[in-house]
Write a protein that holds these residues in place. Structure first.
Motif, PDB file in Angstrom:
ATOM      1  N   PHE A   1      15.634  15.415  13.562  1.00  0.00           N
ATOM      2  CA  PHE A   1      14.662  15.836  14.568  1.00  0.00           C
ATOM      3  C   PHE A   1      14.933  17.286  14.962  1.00  0.00           C
ATOM      4  N   ILE A   2      14.381  18.182  14.146  1.00  0.00           N
ATOM      5  CA  ILE A   2      14.509  19.613  14.399  1.00  0.00           C
ATOM      6  C   ILE A   2      13.270  20.303  13.830  1.00  0.00           C
ATOM      7  N   ARG A   3      12.395  20.722  14.711  1.00  0.00           N
ATOM      8  CA  ARG A   3      11.156  21.381  14.304  1.00  0.00           C
ATOM      9  C   ARG A   3      11.357  22.894  14.317  1.00  0.00           C
ATOM     10  N   GLY A   4      10.545  23.604  13.541  1.00  0.00           N
ATOM     11  CA  GLY A   4      10.698  25.046  13.532  1.00  0.00           C
ATOM     12  C   GLY A   4       9.561  25.770  12.850  1.00  0.00           C
ATOM     13  N   MET A   5       9.447  27.058  13.177  1.00  0.00           N
ATOM     14  CA  MET A   5       8.454  27.934  12.545  1.00  0.00           C
ATOM     15  C   MET A   5       9.173  29.135  11.937  1.00  0.00           C
ATOM     16  N   ASN A   6       8.554  29.703  10.926  1.00  0.00           N
ATOM     17  CA  ASN A   6       9.117  30.841  10.200  1.00  0.00           C
ATOM     18  C   ASN A   6       8.714  32.125  10.917  1.00  0.00           C
ATOM     19  N   ILE A   7       9.657  32.741  11.658  1.00  0.00           N
ATOM     20  CA  ILE A   7       9.301  33.949  12.405  1.00  0.00           C
ATOM     21  C   ILE A   7       9.469  35.208  11.555  1.00  0.00           C
ATOM     22  N   THR A   8      10.118  35.094  10.409  1.00  0.00           N
ATOM     23  CA  THR A   8      10.109  36.212   9.463  1.00  0.00           C
ATOM     24  C   THR A   8       8.686  36.419   8.938  1.00  0.00           C
ATOM     25  N   GLN A   9       8.063  35.329   8.507  1.00  0.00           N
ATOM     26  CA  GLN A   9       6.702  35.419   7.981  1.00  0.00           C
ATOM     27  C   GLN A   9       5.688  35.716   9.080  1.00  0.00           C
TER      28      GLN A   9
ATOM     29  N   VAL B   1       3.430  29.295  16.562  1.00  0.00           N
ATOM     30  CA  VAL B   1       2.907  29.086  17.913  1.00  0.00           C
ATOM     31  C   VAL B   1       3.758  29.972  18.833  1.00  0.00           C
ATOM     32  N   PRO B   2       3.164  30.708  19.760  1.00  0.00           N
ATOM     33  CA  PRO B   2       3.932  31.729  20.491  1.00  0.00           C
ATOM     34  C   PRO B   2       4.756  31.231  21.667  1.00  0.00           C
ATOM     35  N   TYR B   3       5.129  29.959  21.691  1.00  0.00           N
ATOM     36  CA  TYR B   3       6.031  29.506  22.755  1.00  0.00           C
ATOM     37  C   TYR B   3       6.900  28.359  22.239  1.00  0.00           C
ATOM     38  N   THR B   4       8.133  28.335  22.747  1.00  0.00           N
ATOM     39  CA  THR B   4       9.166  27.442  22.205  1.00  0.00           C
ATOM     40  C   THR B   4       8.905  25.978  22.511  1.00  0.00           C
ATOM     41  N   SER B   5       8.337  25.669  23.679  1.00  0.00           N
ATOM     42  CA  SER B   5       8.162  24.266  24.056  1.00  0.00           C
ATOM     43  C   SER B   5       7.253  23.513  23.091  1.00  0.00           C
ATOM     44  N   ALA B   6       6.436  24.241  22.322  1.00  0.00           N
ATOM     45  CA  ALA B   6       5.570  23.592  21.329  1.00  0.00           C
ATOM     46  C   ALA B   6       6.392  22.894  20.254  1.00  0.00           C
ATOM     47  N   PHE B   7       7.660  23.256  20.129  1.00  0.00           N
ATOM     48  CA  PHE B   7       8.515  22.698  19.084  1.00  0.00           C
ATOM     49  C   PHE B   7       9.557  21.727  19.648  1.00  0.00           C
ATOM     50  N   ALA B   8       9.271  21.187  20.832  1.00  0.00           N
ATOM     51  CA  ALA B   8      10.165  20.183  21.409  1.00  0.00           C
ATOM     52  C   ALA B   8      10.299  19.006  20.452  1.00  0.00           C
ATOM     53  N   ASN B   9      11.494  18.498  20.335  1.00  0.00           N
ATOM     54  CA  ASN B   9      11.764  17.411  19.395  1.00  0.00           C
ATOM     55  C   ASN B   9      11.698  16.046  20.073  1.00  0.00           C
ATOM     56  N   LEU B  10      12.631  15.784  20.953  1.00  0.00           N
ATOM     57  CA  LEU B  10      12.710  14.486  21.610  1.00  0.00           C
ATOM     58  C   LEU B  10      12.612  14.622  23.126  1.00  0.00           C
ATOM     59  N   HIS B  11      12.348  15.827  23.601  1.00  0.00           N
ATOM     60  CA  HIS B  11      12.323  16.124  25.025  1.00  0.00           C
ATOM     61  C   HIS B  11      10.907  16.404  25.523  1.00  0.00           C
TER      62      HIS B  11
END
Length: 318
Positions: A126-134, A255-265
Motif C-alpha cells: 500500500f504505497i501510491r505515487g506519481m512520477n514528478i520527474t515526468q 495530482v498537485p496535492y499529497t493527500s490525493a495519494f493517501a493509502n490507508l489513512h
C-alpha cells in the motif's frame, strides 16, 4: 486454530504521550510495535506510560533529531525498518504487513477488520505515487532540484529561518540538481512522490533497506531535498520490480496535492487539520483504516466515540 500472523506497526512520534499510549492500546492485537521518539524530546514520558513486551522503543543510538521537511524523517523511518526486520529475524517472524504510522493517527476499523483486510491483500503493497520527474512542475522541481537545508535547528526559531533562507538562496545561485537522479551504476531513476504513511510487505522492506545501503547517491540526492519522506521510499519502490504490486497496479497521474495519494489513512487535503467530533460521520463512512490527525488535546470526544461505535471498546489511556 492456526495462529494468525502478526502486523508490525512502526510509529514516528514526537509529542502527546497519552495519545501514543491510546494508539498502541487500540491496535494491540497480534501486533508488535516499533516506536521512534524524536531525539529532541525526552523519551521518559513515553516509556513510563507504555511498557509492554511487544513494544520496542528505539534507543538513543538509533533515535535522530527530526526536523520538518528534512532527510532526518527518512533516517528515522529507515532506523525503524531496520529494528523491525532485526526483531522479526531474531523471533523467526514474518510480519503479515509492516505499517508506518505517526503518533497522531488512530484506527477507525477494529483489529479483526484490519487483520482480515491485510489477509485479503497479502500480496499488495500500500504505497501510491506519481512520477514528478515526468510531471516537471515548478512546485515539485523546487523540492528536488534545489539544495534545501532543513536538517538543522538553531536556538532561535527566527535565526533558524534566516540562516536556512540564506543557505537555500545562496547555494542555488550556483548549482541545482537535475529532477532525476543517477545511481552509482549510472542508471537513471525518476523521482516519485506520495504520502509518507504506507504499509509494505517484508520482502519490499528488505529491498528498500538494501537499496538505502547500496545507493549512496540516492541518499545524497534526497538529503538536501524538501519533504524527502514523501519521495525517498516511493522513488525506490517505483523504480523496482515491485512497482506494479501496489493497490493501483503502478504509478498514477499527476495530482498537485499529497493527500490525493493517501493509502490507508483518512487525511484532510490541507494535511494540517485536527479531526474533531464534527468529523465523525466522514470517519464512519470512510473505507480507510486510520485517521490522521488526532490528539489528546483536540480529539478526545471523537476518539471516545470511535471506540464506542466503530471499535466497540471502552478504552482508557491509563
Amino acid at each position: 486454530m492456526e495462529q494468525r500472523k502478526k502486523i508490525a506497526f512502526l510509529i514516528a512520534a514526537h509529542s502527546d504521550p497519552p495519545h501514543l499510549q491510546r494508539l498502541v492500546n487500540a491496535l494491540d492485537a497480534d501486533a508488535d510495535f516499533f516506536i521512534h521518539i524524536d531525539r529532541k524530546q525526552p523519551i521518559a514520558p513515553f516509556t513510563e506510560r507504555i511498557n509492554k513486551p511487544n513494544v520496542v522503543f528505539l534507543t538513543d543510538r538509533d533515535r535522530v533529531k527530526v526536523y520538518w521537511g528534512g532527510f532526518s524523517q527518512v533516517q528515522a523511518t529507515l532506523n525503524l525498518l531496520k529494528a523491525c526486520m532485526a526483531a522479526g529475524d531474531r523471533r523467526q517472524v514474518t510480519y503479515k504487513k509492516i505499517v508506518f504510522l505517526s503518533g497522531a493517527d488512530y484506527p477507525i476499523k477494529n483489529n479483526d477488520y484490519i487483520h482480515r483486510f491485510f489477509d485479503e491483500h497479502r500480496d499488495t503493497n500500500f504505497i501510491r505515487g506519481m512520477n514528478i520527474t515526468q510531471a516537471n512542475t515548478a512546485k515539485y522541481n523546487y523540492c528536488i532540484r534545489n539544495y534545501l537545508f532543513f536538517n538543522f535547528q538553531l536556538h532561535s526559531p527566527i535565526l533558524t529561518r534566516i540562516v536556512r533562507k540564506f543557505l537555500n538562496v545562496t547555494v542555488n545561485w550556483f548549482a541545482r540538481k537535475p529532477n532525476h537522479l543517477l545511481t552509482e551504476q549510472g542508471n537513471r531513476m525518476d523521482v516519485f512522490h506520495g504520502s509518507s504513511w504506507w504499509a509494505l510487505n517484508s520482502e519490499v522492506v528488505r529491498y528498500i533497506l538494501a537499496q538505502a545501503d547500496r545507493q549512496n547517491e540516492a541518499c545524497r540526492y534526497f538529503r538536501l531535498s524538501l519533504a524527502s519522506d514523501e519521495k525517498f521510499f516511493h522513488t525506490v519502490f517505483f523504480n523496482s520490480r515491485y512497482a506494479t504490486s501496489n493497490q493501483k497496479g503502478g504509478e498514477e497521474p499527476y495530482v498537485p496535492y499529497t493527500s490525493a495519494f493517501a493509502n490507508l489513512h483518512l487525511i484532510d487535503q490541507s494535511l494540517q487539520k485536527w479531526f474533531g467530533p464534527e468529523d465523525f460521520e466522514a470517519i464512519r463512512t470512510s473505507d480507510k483504516l486510520f485517521v490522521r490527525k488526532v490528539s489528546s488535546r483536540h480529539s478526545v470526544a471523537l476518539l471516545d466515540r470511535i471506540d464506542r461505535e466503530l471499535l466497540r471498546t471502552n478504552r482508557s489511556t491509563e
